[in-house]
Scaffold this motif. Structure first.
Motif, PDB file in Angstrom:
ATOM      1  N   HIS A 271       0.811  -1.225   0.000  1.00  0.00           N
ATOM      2  CA  HIS A 271       0.000   0.000   0.000  1.00  0.00           C
ATOM      3  C   HIS A 271       0.843   1.275   0.000  1.00  0.00           C
ATOM      4  O   HIS A 271       0.428   2.307   0.523  1.00  0.00           O
ATOM      5  N   ASP A 272       2.028   1.184  -0.623  1.00  0.00           N
ATOM      6  CA  ASP A 272       2.871   2.365  -0.801  1.00  0.00           C
ATOM      7  C   ASP A 272       2.938   2.651  -2.295  1.00  0.00           C
ATOM      8  O   ASP A 272       3.934   2.363  -2.975  1.00  0.00           O
ATOM      9  N   ALA A 273       1.853   3.211  -2.850  1.00  0.00           N
ATOM     10  CA  ALA A 273       1.735   3.400  -4.290  1.00  0.00           C
ATOM     11  C   ALA A 273       2.775   4.384  -4.822  1.00  0.00           C
ATOM     12  O   ALA A 273       3.294   4.216  -5.928  1.00  0.00           O
ATOM     13  N   ARG A 274       3.083   5.410  -4.042  1.00  0.00           N
ATOM     14  CA  ARG A 274       4.047   6.408  -4.517  1.00  0.00           C
ATOM     15  C   ARG A 274       5.427   5.783  -4.732  1.00  0.00           C
ATOM     16  O   ARG A 274       6.056   5.994  -5.769  1.00  0.00           O
ATOM     17  N   ARG A 275       5.859   4.983  -3.775  1.00  0.00           N
ATOM     18  CA  ARG A 275       7.155   4.308  -3.939  1.00  0.00           C
ATOM     19  C   ARG A 275       7.068   3.282  -5.071  1.00  0.00           C
ATOM     20  O   ARG A 275       8.016   3.110  -5.845  1.00  0.00           O
ATOM     21  N   GLY A 276       5.938   2.590  -5.167  1.00  0.00           N
ATOM     22  CA  GLY A 276       5.778   1.607  -6.233  1.00  0.00           C
ATOM     23  C   GLY A 276       5.923   2.238  -7.602  1.00  0.00           C
ATOM     24  O   GLY A 276       6.601   1.694  -8.490  1.00  0.00           O
ATOM     25  N   LEU A 277       5.306   3.398  -7.809  1.00  0.00           N
ATOM     26  CA  LEU A 277       5.408   4.078  -9.097  1.00  0.00           C
ATOM     27  C   LEU A 277       6.841   4.550  -9.369  1.00  0.00           C
ATOM     28  O   LEU A 277       7.329   4.470 -10.503  1.00  0.00           O
ATOM     29  N   ALA A 278       7.513   5.023  -8.346  1.00  0.00           N
ATOM     30  CA  ALA A 278       8.897   5.486  -8.525  1.00  0.00           C
ATOM     31  C   ALA A 278       9.799   4.331  -8.960  1.00  0.00           C
ATOM     32  O   ALA A 278      10.629   4.474  -9.865  1.00  0.00           O
ATOM     33  N   LEU A 279       9.633   3.173  -8.325  1.00  0.00           N
ATOM     34  CA  LEU A 279      10.443   2.010  -8.681  1.00  0.00           C
ATOM     35  C   LEU A 279      10.092   1.502 -10.074  1.00  0.00           C
ATOM     36  O   LEU A 279      10.968   1.071 -10.832  1.00  0.00           O
ATOM     37  N   MET A 280       8.819   1.566 -10.435  1.00  0.00           N
ATOM     38  CA  MET A 280       8.420   1.143 -11.765  1.00  0.00           C
ATOM     39  C   MET A 280       9.056   2.047 -12.820  1.00  0.00           C
ATOM     40  O   MET A 280       9.552   1.575 -13.850  1.00  0.00           O
ATOM     41  N   ARG A 281       9.072   3.365 -12.558  1.00  0.00           N
ATOM     42  CA  ARG A 281       9.690   4.290 -13.514  1.00  0.00           C
ATOM     43  C   ARG A 281      11.186   4.015 -13.644  1.00  0.00           C
ATOM     44  O   ARG A 281      11.748   4.079 -14.747  1.00  0.00           O
ATOM     45  N   GLU A 282      11.825   3.717 -12.531  1.00  0.00           N
ATOM     46  CA  GLU A 282      13.254   3.377 -12.577  1.00  0.00           C
ATOM     47  C   GLU A 282      13.474   2.126 -13.425  1.00  0.00           C
ATOM     48  O   GLU A 282      14.387   2.072 -14.261  1.00  0.00           O
ATOM     49  N   SER A 283      12.624   1.118 -13.219  1.00  0.00           N
ATOM     50  CA  SER A 283      12.734  -0.109 -14.010  1.00  0.00           C
ATOM     51  C   SER A 283      12.511   0.182 -15.483  1.00  0.00           C
ATOM     52  O   SER A 283      13.256  -0.302 -16.354  1.00  0.00           O
ATOM     53  N   LEU A 284      11.502   0.984 -15.800  1.00  0.00           N
ATOM     54  CA  LEU A 284      11.191   1.314 -17.189  1.00  0.00           C
ATOM     55  C   LEU A 284      12.363   2.035 -17.850  1.00  0.00           C
ATOM     56  O   LEU A 284      12.721   1.735 -19.006  1.00  0.00           O
ATOM     57  N   ASP A 285      12.983   2.952 -17.137  1.00  0.00           N
ATOM     58  CA  ASP A 285      14.122   3.696 -17.696  1.00  0.00           C
ATOM     59  C   ASP A 285      15.281   2.749 -18.019  1.00  0.00           C
ATOM     60  O   ASP A 285      15.931   2.881 -19.063  1.00  0.00           O
ATOM     61  N   ILE A 286      15.545   1.791 -17.134  1.00  0.00           N
ATOM     62  CA  ILE A 286      16.653   0.860 -17.382  1.00  0.00           C
ATOM     63  C   ILE A 286      16.348  -0.022 -18.587  1.00  0.00           C
ATOM     64  O   ILE A 286      17.197  -0.212 -19.472  1.00  0.00           O
ATOM     65  N   HIS A 287      15.143  -0.578 -18.638  1.00  0.00           N
ATOM     66  CA  HIS A 287      14.775  -1.433 -19.775  1.00  0.00           C
ATOM     67  C   HIS A 287      14.899  -0.663 -21.092  1.00  0.00           C
ATOM     68  O   HIS A 287      15.404  -1.196 -22.091  1.00  0.00           O
ATOM     69  N   ARG A 288      14.441   0.593 -21.099  1.00  0.00           N
ATOM     70  CA  ARG A 288      14.519   1.379 -22.332  1.00  0.00           C
ATOM     71  C   ARG A 288      15.967   1.690 -22.705  1.00  0.00           C
ATOM     72  O   ARG A 288      16.323   1.700 -23.894  1.00  0.00           O
ATOM     73  N   SER A 289      16.791   1.937 -21.715  1.00  0.00           N
ATOM     74  CA  SER A 289      18.186   2.308 -21.997  1.00  0.00           C
ATOM     75  C   SER A 289      18.967   1.176 -22.648  1.00  0.00           C
ATOM     76  O   SER A 289      19.932   1.421 -23.377  1.00  0.00           O
ATOM     77  N   ILE A 290      18.551  -0.064 -22.399  1.00  0.00           N
ATOM     78  CA  ILE A 290      19.270  -1.207 -22.990  1.00  0.00           C
ATOM     79  C   ILE A 290      18.479  -1.823 -24.151  1.00  0.00           C
ATOM     80  O   ILE A 290      18.873  -2.862 -24.690  1.00  0.00           O
ATOM     81  N   GLY A 291      17.368  -1.186 -24.537  1.00  0.00           N
ATOM     82  CA  GLY A 291      16.594  -1.675 -25.673  1.00  0.00           C
ATOM     83  C   GLY A 291      15.864  -2.978 -25.421  1.00  0.00           C
ATOM     84  O   GLY A 291      15.634  -3.759 -26.359  1.00  0.00           O
ATOM     85  N   ASP A 292      15.473  -3.213 -24.181  1.00  0.00           N
ATOM     86  CA  ASP A 292      14.787  -4.454 -23.811  1.00  0.00           C
ATOM     87  C   ASP A 292      13.276  -4.240 -23.887  1.00  0.00           C
ATOM     88  O   ASP A 292      12.633  -3.849 -22.922  1.00  0.00           O
ATOM     89  N   LEU A 293      12.693  -4.502 -25.078  1.00  0.00           N
ATOM     90  CA  LEU A 293      11.268  -4.245 -25.275  1.00  0.00           C
ATOM     91  C   LEU A 293      10.388  -5.138 -24.405  1.00  0.00           C
ATOM     92  O   LEU A 293       9.326  -4.708 -23.938  1.00  0.00           O
ATOM     93  N   ASP A 294      10.823  -6.375 -24.185  1.00  0.00           N
ATOM     94  CA  ASP A 294      10.030  -7.266 -23.335  1.00  0.00           C
ATOM     95  C   ASP A 294       9.949  -6.702 -21.916  1.00  0.00           C
ATOM     96  O   ASP A 294       8.885  -6.687 -21.293  1.00  0.00           O
ATOM     97  N   GLY A 295      11.083  -6.221 -21.423  1.00  0.00           N
ATOM     98  CA  GLY A 295      11.094  -5.621 -20.095  1.00  0.00           C
ATOM     99  C   GLY A 295      10.281  -4.340 -20.041  1.00  0.00           C
ATOM    100  O   GLY A 295       9.591  -4.061 -19.047  1.00  0.00           O
ATOM    101  N   VAL A 296      10.338  -3.552 -21.107  1.00  0.00           N
ATOM    102  CA  VAL A 296       9.530  -2.335 -21.186  1.00  0.00           C
ATOM    103  C   VAL A 296       8.053  -2.686 -21.046  1.00  0.00           C
ATOM    104  O   VAL A 296       7.295  -2.012 -20.331  1.00  0.00           O
ATOM    105  N   MET A 297       7.644  -3.762 -21.720  1.00  0.00           N
ATOM    106  CA  MET A 297       6.247  -4.190 -21.662  1.00  0.00           C
ATOM    107  C   MET A 297       5.826  -4.505 -20.231  1.00  0.00           C
ATOM    108  O   MET A 297       4.781  -4.048 -19.762  1.00  0.00           O
ATOM    109  N   PHE A 298       6.632  -5.261 -19.505  1.00  0.00           N
ATOM    110  CA  PHE A 298       6.270  -5.628 -18.135  1.00  0.00           C
ATOM    111  C   PHE A 298       6.218  -4.396 -17.230  1.00  0.00           C
ATOM    112  O   PHE A 298       5.323  -4.265 -16.387  1.00  0.00           O
ATOM    113  N   ALA A 299       7.159  -3.480 -17.406  1.00  0.00           N
ATOM    114  CA  ALA A 299       7.160  -2.273 -16.576  1.00  0.00           C
ATOM    115  C   ALA A 299       5.934  -1.407 -16.875  1.00  0.00           C
ATOM    116  O   ALA A 299       5.315  -0.849 -15.956  1.00  0.00           O
ATOM    117  N   LEU A 300       5.585  -1.273 -18.144  1.00  0.00           N
ATOM    118  CA  LEU A 300       4.396  -0.503 -18.497  1.00  0.00           C
ATOM    119  C   LEU A 300       3.138  -1.129 -17.902  1.00  0.00           C
ATOM    120  O   LEU A 300       2.225  -0.420 -17.452  1.00  0.00           O
TER     121      LEU A 300
END
Length: 693
Positions: free
Chosen positions: A492-521
């Protein structure tokens, strides 16, 4: 997605057993646990499946069959039963999930081939029957389970003609009827008449009425007339009888018949028979060629050997797969020498490690559904490979890597407990410095966290994250960060959850991992929809576009659900309904219960928003039954909780307590198929008819 279970799947006709079927019906009218016992090959499984097929109308909530012969360990008994029932083990306490699901159901559960798991089956069925007063269990085993309240029906061989019987009397015996039926399949037009009745009677007498032995003998009519076949059997059994001071016991009779069939095979067919014993789910041609060729079997000869074994009724052709009946599989395993088995096991493990890697379902590819269905079909064989790995420390990293590669399969199949089981057994023997350890720890932690088992999952997640950082493995690090975000949302810590998701999304995008981008989105769109619905809708649109561009049909349904939830939070009811309805249609078709459950939940909210409160209550009931089945609840999901409570409160206020409860119960009693039909626009007539379809 529900693993296959069903009733009478053998394509050959069912012959005789009228008295036994009546006995099963009578005993089940009084007993809650009935075990069919008898020697191998006597027909226990066919009788149980036939009885289940005949009796299914008596069970309001249906009949489910669980094939246990393919299980190598009793530790997987609960997951196997849960899978057959369509349950997703969303809780680490799977037994409680099973008990809760079965508690109020009028159902027949068939547990087939229990003998090798009897020590596990007895306490298991006792616990189920204790909390589910309307549940009945029909088991098959070579020996009784020894459970409290168990009734036992010994399945005898089929009756055989008595000396001096007339043609009419001979023809009426089930053993003779079975022989004539199977002989007709080998020699078209075969009939029983005065000229061959003595030979037919003699043959079934020699085989003591054992169905499997009779079926194996009937196949020989392709090459021998009935008279010569009977004479050959007489000579074979006379030799065996001369070696024994008394008549052959029935299990020796079957053994002698299988020995006889084995000796009639070519050398290559014998070797292939033995090696195919390692495959509980059978093998297709490609697999048989890859694993079973070598050491006396040329790869180019495998197809001919398979065809020869099918002609001799040793192998059953089931679609693309060739499968050994259980008694013949056990016999085949005995024919493989220890040295041959060691080489076979290594090829077997290599084949299934490669199969798992080639058919990952965490990749956005057009054949995603086909990959999932293949892994589902091959799961019993994959279990054998994983057991071989975790039983030999040197192979443990191979097993850990394969089990980790299946992480998305474990999720979609609802087999979280089984995934954790293999990962944790393998990790016991994987050295700390081995590169596969970090990925296996992440997969194990992710499955635990999805079961809301944060106590077990978080330490492993932190270890995995630290190892990924140290190794510079950005892809694994992004997966771990995203999983930490899911854990934050569940806490029930949605703010932290969103921050971590954005961090994950940025990493997946930086390495061109489309599958990972999908899961983060997906995580950002669903879990973040209550906290920031506009951002969630944008993530959902990106997710849907990505899945459609890659033609990833399974993930597209999840994208439609996620975007639908975001639109609902924005007040766009029509868009939400269109998206979720489409997702419902697809996920119902592939039996993905996890996505489907959430779709029914959202469609209940939409019905409530239209003030169709009776419909909302029924859909809430249908969703409730499926939440139970998947081992979760809307209260666990932050993006479901508020709307679930509001919909329930409004429907109860509009209908009144008793009417709401009645509609809710009506929905909860719908089978998944009928619930989907109703959710997609069905009326009261849609619900009519047999429950538990």
């Amino acid at each position: 997605m529900k693993a296959g279970s069903g009733l009478l799947t053998d394509k050959s006709s069912f012959v005789g057993r009228t008295h036994e079927l009546c006995a099963v019906r009578k005993m089940l009218s009084k007993a809650r646990l009935l075990t069919l016992t008898g020697v191998g090959g006597v027909g226990k499984t066919r009788l149980a499946l036939r009885a289940a097929d005949v009796l299914r109308e008596a069970y309001q909530d249906g009949v489910e069959v669980v094939q246990l012969a393919t299980l190598e360990t009793g530790d997987l008994l609960e997951p196997a039963v849960a899978t057959a029932l369509g349950l997703r083990d969303g809780s680490p306490d799977l037994m409680t999930v099973l008990q809760d699901y079965l508690a109020g159901r009028r159902m027949l559960l068939v547990l087939d081939n229990c003998e090798h798991l009897s020590a596990f089956c007895a306490p298991f069925v006792e616990r189920l029957l204790r909390v589910a007063p309307r549940l009945q269990i029909l088991a098959t085993s070579r020996q009784s389970l020894g459970a409290y309240g168990e009734q036992v029906l010994r399945v005898a061989p089929m009756p055989i003609p008595t000396p001096g019987a007339t043609l009419r009397e001979i023809a009426r015996q089930d053993s003779v009827r079975l022989f004539v039926e199977r002989a007709g399949g080998v020699v078209p037009g075969f009939t029983l008449h005065s000229g061959n009745m003595a030979c037919a009677a003699r043959l079934v007498q020699r085989l003591e009425g054992i169905p499997l032995a009779i079926e194996l003998a009937a196949v020989r009519l392709r090459t021998l007339p009935l008279e010569e076949l009977t004479r050959e059997l007489d000579e074979r059994f006379d030799v065996l009888a001369a070696k024994a001071p008394t008549a052959l016991p029935r299990h020796q009779t079957l053994r002698a018949t299988i020995d006889w069939s084995f000796r009639l095979c070519s050398t290559g067919e014998r070797r292939l028979w033995g090696r195919l014993g390692m495959f509980p789910a059978g093998a297709d041609l490609e697999t048989a060629e890859a694993v079973c060729s070598g050491e006396g079997i040329d790869r180019l000869d495998v197809l001919d050997h398979l065809a020869g074994l099918v002609d001799k009724s040793v192998l059953v052709k089931d679609g693309p797969c060739y499968r050994l009946p259980e008694s013949l599989r056990a016999y085949g395993c005995e024919q493989v020498s220890p040295a041959e088995l060691r080489q076979l096991r290594r090829r077997y493990v290599d084949h299934y490690r490669n199969l798992v890697e080639r058919h990952r379902v965490d990749e956005m590819v057009p054949e995603q559904v086909d990959r999932y269905l293949l892994l589902q079909r091959e799961l019993p064989n994959i279990r054998v490979a994983l057991e071989a790995c975790v039983s030999e420390p040197a192979l443990a990293p191979v097993g850990a890597g394969a089990a980790a590669a299946m992480w998305c399969f474990w999720l979609l199949a609802g087999s979280l407990t089984e995934g954790r089981y293999w990962l944790e057994r393998a990790l016991e023997h994987v050295p700390d410095e081995h590169p596969v350890r970090a990925a296996a720890l992440w997969a194990d932690s992710m499955l635990a966290i999805r079961q809301c088992d944060l106590v077990a999952g978080m330490p492993k997640l932190h270890d995995s994250m630290a190892m990924a950082r140290e190794a510079g493995d950005q892809k694994l690090l992004a997966h771990a960060v995203r999983t930490a975000g899911v854990a934050a949302f569940l806490a029930h810590d949605a703010r932290r959850g969103l921050a971590l998701m954005r961090e994950s999304l940025d990493i997946h995008r930086s390495i061109g991992d489309l599958d990972g981008v999908m899961f983060a989105l997906y995580v950002g769109s669903t879990y973040g929809s209550s906290e920031d619905p506009r951002q969630a809708a944008e993530y959902g649109r990106q997710l849907l576009t990505l899945c459609e561009r890659q033609n990833a049909l399974v993930f597209r349904a999840y994208a439609q659900l996620a975007l639908g939830v975001a639109h609902w939070n924005l007040g766009n009811t029509a868009q939400a309904e269109a998206l979720v309805t489409t997702a419902t249609e697809f996920t119902a078709g592939i039996n993905d219960r996890w996505c489907l459950t959430q779709c029914l939940e959202v469609l209940a909210w939409i019905a409530g928003a239209r003030e169709e409160h009776d419909r909302a209550a029924e859909l809430l009931g249908a969703a409730h039954a499926m939440w139970q089945a998947v081992g979760a609840s809307p209260e666990w999901m932050n993006y479901h909780t508020k709307w679930h409570e509001r919909c329930t409160r409004q429907a109860r206020r509009a209908l009144g307590g008793p009417a709401f409860a009645a509609a809710f119960r009506q929905g909860a009693r719908l089978s998944p198929e009928r619930a989907v039909a109703y959710a997609l626009g069905g009326t009261a007539q849609t619900r009519a008819g047999r429950p538990g379809m």
